[in-house]
Design a protein around this motif. Structure first.
Motif, short mmCIF file in Angstrom:
data_model
loop_
_atom_site.label_atom_id
_atom_site.label_comp_id
_atom_site.label_asym_id
_atom_site.label_seq_id
_atom_site.Cartn_x
_atom_site.Cartn_y
_atom_site.Cartn_z
N GLN A 134 14.38 3.49 -3.62
CA GLN A 134 13.26 4.38 -3.35
C GLN A 134 13.10 4.60 -1.84
O GLN A 134 13.44 3.72 -1.04
N TYR A 135 12.54 5.77 -1.48
CA TYR A 135 12.27 6.07 -0.07
C TYR A 135 10.81 5.76 0.25
O TYR A 135 9.96 5.75 -0.66
N PRO A 136 10.50 5.48 1.51
CA PRO A 136 9.14 5.07 1.87
C PRO A 136 8.05 6.01 1.37
O PRO A 136 6.96 5.55 0.99
N ALA A 137 8.30 7.31 1.36
CA ALA A 137 7.27 8.26 0.93
C ALA A 137 6.85 8.05 -0.51
O ALA A 137 5.75 8.47 -0.91
N THR A 138 7.69 7.43 -1.32
CA THR A 138 7.39 7.22 -2.74
C THR A 138 6.75 5.85 -3.00
O THR A 138 6.41 5.55 -4.14
N LEU A 139 6.58 5.05 -1.97
CA LEU A 139 6.07 3.68 -2.13
C LEU A 139 4.57 3.62 -1.84
O LEU A 139 4.05 4.34 -1.00
N SER A 140 3.91 2.70 -2.54
CA SER A 140 2.51 2.43 -2.23
C SER A 140 2.41 1.60 -0.95
O SER A 140 3.42 1.08 -0.45
N GLY A 141 1.20 1.44 -0.44
CA GLY A 141 1.02 0.63 0.76
C GLY A 141 1.47 -0.79 0.56
O GLY A 141 2.13 -1.38 1.44
N GLY A 142 1.16 -1.38 -0.59
CA GLY A 142 1.58 -2.74 -0.87
C GLY A 142 3.08 -2.88 -0.98
O GLY A 142 3.66 -3.89 -0.55
N GLU A 143 3.73 -1.87 -1.57
CA GLU A 143 5.19 -1.90 -1.68
C GLU A 143 5.84 -1.77 -0.31
O GLU A 143 6.83 -2.46 -0.01
#
Length: 235
Positions: A134-143
């Motif tokens: 996954q790329y950062p834009a698709t991650l939640s803050g915790g992820e």
């Protein structure tokens, strides 16, 4: 006597006519958990950058694993930083066009190799193995935070510096992040130095240092210090 991972001796930082840090002294032993706290404008971000070899002090001496770091040439400072220090930045600073796993692997890439199996181990321990592509834009803050922790530990550093890791979190989530940091610290066998304005963290750390008016002093664990203010991100 065990050599400290980090030893700051009377550090000072001056910008123009303004003294931001005037007399900062502290030591961090291997495997230690140290918390640095202070009010808004105390210079916590400046201290983070100096201890992480991102900036040079104007005065004093900084030793990393016994080696005087502030007088080294920039190439040697970069090598020492890469080999011994892991960073967890307040805003994560993940690279948008790299996957989560590629972001975590970046310190190893900069070092010219590294143990990819160790990054896999970190992802598994952090519960993010399913996010590796996954790329950062698709991650939640915790992820994103977990990826940032993996990146900080990728080169098995002697010390991890964490800047406001719980600054924007509610108490329950903040406790969870600290539990995670401590667990990963034990897994990697590294020291941990956390810089934060969050008074709630104080009871969780063995060593607490107060930064105020450009100087440092140890803080008794029973000191509630009710006057603590939220930190300024540009201090």
């Amino acid at each position: 006597m065990t050599t400290p991972v980090l030893d700051a001796d009377h550090l000072g930082v001056t910008r123009g006519d303004t003294a931001i840090l005037t007399d900062v002294s502290m030591t961090v032993a291997p495997d230690a958990r140290t918390l640095v706290q202070g009010p808004s404008g105390a210079g916590k971000t400046t201290l983070f950058n100096v201890l992480g070899l991102l900036d040079r002090p104007s005065s004093g001496t900084l030793r990393i694993e016994g080696r005087v770091a502030d007088s080294l040439a920039e190439r040697e400072r970069a090598r020492l930083r890469r080999e011994t220090i892991g960073f967890i930045f307040q805003e994560f600073q993940l690279i948008a066009d790299l996957t989560a796993w590629e972001n975590a692997r970046l310190p190893q890439e900069h070092a010219g190799g590294g143990d990819t199996a160790w990054v896999d181990t970190l992802f598994d321990a952090l519960g993010i193995d399913h996010l590796r592509e996954q790329y950062p834009a698709t991650l939640s803050g915790g992820e994103k935070q977990r990826v940032a922790i993996a990146r900080a530990l990728a080169n098995r550093p002697a010390i991890v510096l964490a800047d406001e890791p719980t600054g924007q979190l509610d108490p329950e989530t903040a406790d969870g992040v600290l539990d995670l940091l401590f667990d990963m610290q034990d897994t990697a066998g590294t020291a941990l130095l956390t810089i934060s304005h969050d008074r709630r963290l104080r009871s969780r750390f063995e060593d607490v240092v107060r930064l105020e008016d450009g100087t440092t002093k140890p803080v008794p664990r029973t000191d509630s210090d009710a006057s603590e203010e939220p930190a300024a991100t540009n201090s």
